[in-house]
Design an enzyme around this catalytic site. Structure first.
Site, PDB file in Angstrom:
ATOM      1  CB  ALA A  24     -32.735 -26.896  35.079  1.00 40.48           C
ATOM      2  N   PRO A 183     -19.063 -34.924  19.531  1.00 39.84           N
ATOM      3  CG  PRO A 183     -18.284 -36.872  18.503  1.00 39.84           C
ATOM      4  CD  PRO A 183     -17.832 -35.722  19.363  1.00 39.84           C
ATOM      5  CG  ASP A 206     -26.259 -25.492  21.577  1.00 39.33           C
ATOM      6  OD1 ASP A 206     -27.004 -24.592  21.979  1.00 39.33           O
ATOM      7  OD2 ASP A 206     -25.359 -25.323  20.743  1.00 39.33           O
ATOM      8  CE  LYS A 228     -29.845 -21.071  18.673  1.00 38.15           C
ATOM      9  NZ  LYS A 228     -28.991 -20.294  17.778  1.00 38.15           N
ATOM     10  N   GLY A 259     -22.626 -28.638  21.034  1.00 40.26           N
ATOM     11  CA  GLY A 259     -22.304 -29.902  20.391  1.00 40.26           C
ATOM     12  C   GLY A 259     -21.250 -29.710  19.315  1.00 40.26           C
ATOM     13  N   GLY A 260     -20.384 -30.718  19.161  1.00 39.40           N
ATOM     14  CA  GLY A 260     -19.335 -30.636  18.145  1.00 39.40           C
ATOM     15  C   GLY A 260     -18.319 -29.573  18.466  1.00 39.40           C
ATOM     16  CB  THR A 289     -16.332 -31.069  13.960  1.00 38.54           C
ATOM     17  OG1 THR A 289     -17.435 -30.999  13.052  1.00 38.54           O
ATOM     18  CG2 THR A 289     -15.106 -31.556  13.199  1.00 38.54           C
ATOM     19  CG  MET A 343     -27.382 -28.841  10.881  1.00 40.84           C
ATOM     20  SD  MET A 343     -27.208 -27.112  11.388  1.00 40.84           S
ATOM     21  CE  MET A 343     -25.937 -26.550  10.248  1.00 40.84           C
TER      22      MET A 343
END
Length: 413
Positions: A24, A183, A206, A228, A259-260, A289, A343
């Site tokens: 971390a 973003p 994230d 992820k 994020g976003g 976003t 994505m």
């Protein structure tokens, strides 16, 4: 008598910096080094998913083993980001022999260099040393940041971010905030989102959150890497939900940093429902976003007078023929407006072929924006019929946003 540190700004562009440790602490420290242009060598048997993503993207070098003295060959600076005092001492001893400044996460008194509390405002960077007291440094840093980011109310009086989250002048324990980090540019987090981040006891982050935001956390904040990585190591969503609930029920203020925007393919709704079922109060802070910010950063408006009166945001993480897909690609092909695909890189060839098969012209302008609003942003301009092949040739990688429509060239001179 303890002497004061000598403040100095290191110009690390192209210079080797060694980071020992892959947990971390390293996750928090590496983004600032990369932002400075350092040639980062990471030495650790294992890495967090967030660090692994940076390795896979070619941003830093990783040696998957324990430290050896030769790792400091050619180094200008070393960060020891491990909590084993004996191992940390051995690294700093080698650094001292070679007259390389050494930052130690485990023992500031044994270090030859300290990392200050930092705030950044455009080209201005402010670093604060608190005489060895991180909390004091953070308090002063935050006050300076407030001054730099001051907002003037209509009457000319400096205004503070609103307090609609239910805070009453101090931190409230036992709650969760779902915060959109924007973003990629750390300055695009909202004022309210940043304020809650500075109050957090636990941050569950994230992969897509701006790394420099993590560098500004208090040293006592627990950072949980909930990255992820596409098609790589990840935490199950249920595990993330449980972490939020458990930490909040234990009395912590938890910021889920995403994020976003939390509700744009961010699964924020699932996290809110899990917290609500456990009786944990939740604040939702919208974020900028990438579906709008990425095209804008590439000079592409998602709507434009006389060109597009609508835009549609869709997830491309499932192929058009996947049984679980909820997207009506045939209907999208018949629209005249802008199509923004998140994505969608893995399935882009199938997506473009489906759109063309259902009537969208292969000559429709298309663009791909990789890592929008960051210093590593890349933009590919093409057509619907060629963009998948051009993407492979250019070796663009996630995170990236695909834009389809005449707006791609609307602002071209």
């Amino acid at each position: 008598m303890t002497s004061n540190p000598y403040p100095l700004g290191l110009r690390l562009h192209g210079r080797r910096v060694v980071v020992v440790g892959g947990g971390a602490v390293a996750t928090r420290r590496v983004p600032a080094l990369l932002d400075a242009g350092a040639d980062v060598l990471l030495v650790a048997p294992e890495l967090t998913p967030a660090l692994r993503a940076r390795v896979d993207a070619g941003r830093l070098h990783w040696v998957p083993r324990r430290f050896v003295p030769e790792d400091l060959d050619g180094a200008w600076l070393v960060h020891v980001a491990i909590d084993d005092p004996m191992a940390a001492a051995s690294v700093s001893a080698v650094a001292a022999e070679r007259r390389i400044f050494c930052v130690r996460a485990d023992d500031r008194t044994a270090a030859t260099a300290w990392t200050p509390a930092v705030t950044r405002h455009g080209p201005v960077t402010v670093a604060v040393f608190g005489g060895g007291d991180p909390r004091r440094a953070m308090t002063v840093r935050d006050a300076i940041r407030d001054l730099l980011a001051v907002r003037l109310a209509p009457d000319g009086i400096a205004g503070r971010p609103d307090a609609s989250t239910g805070t009453t002048g101090g931190r409230q324990a036992g709650r969760v905030a779902l915060v959109g980090a924007g973003p990629g540019d750390p300055e695009l987090i909202t004022v309210k989102g940043w304020r809650l981040l500075t109050e957090a006891d636990v941050v569950v982050a994230d992969r897509l959150v701006p790394g420099l935001l993590l560098d500004e956390l208090r040293p006592d904040v627990e950072l949980v890497d909930a990255s992820k990585i596409p098609y790589g190591p990840s935490r199950a969503q249920e595990e993330i939900n449980q972490i939020l609930v458990d930490r909040a029920l234990a009395g912590a203020f938890v910021v889920r940093l995403k994020g976003g925007d939390p509700y744009v393919f961010g699964r924020g709704g699932e996290e809110l429902l899990a917290c609500a079922a456990a009786g944990v109060p939740v604040t939702v802070v919208p974020g900028v976003t990438s579906s709008i910010a990425a095209p804008a950063a590439a000079g592409i408006p998602v709507t434009h007078r006389g060109v597009a009166h609508e835009f549609t945001v869709v997830s491309g993480h499932l192929a058009p023929d996947a049984p679980a897909s909820l997207v009506r690609w045939d209907a999208l092909a018949g629209l005249h407006g802008t199509l923004v695909i998140l994505m969608g890189l893995k399935n882009l060839a199938a997506i473009t072929a489906t759109l063309i098969a259902h009537g969208r012209s292969p000559q429709t302008p298309a663009a791909v924006v990789q890592e929008a609003t960051t210093g590593t942003q890349r933009v590919l301009r093409s057509t619907l019929g060629e963009v998948a092949a051009d993407l492979r040739a250019a070796d663009l990688r996630p995170p990236a946003v695909v834009v389809v429509g005449d707006v791609v060239g609307a602002l071209d001179g």
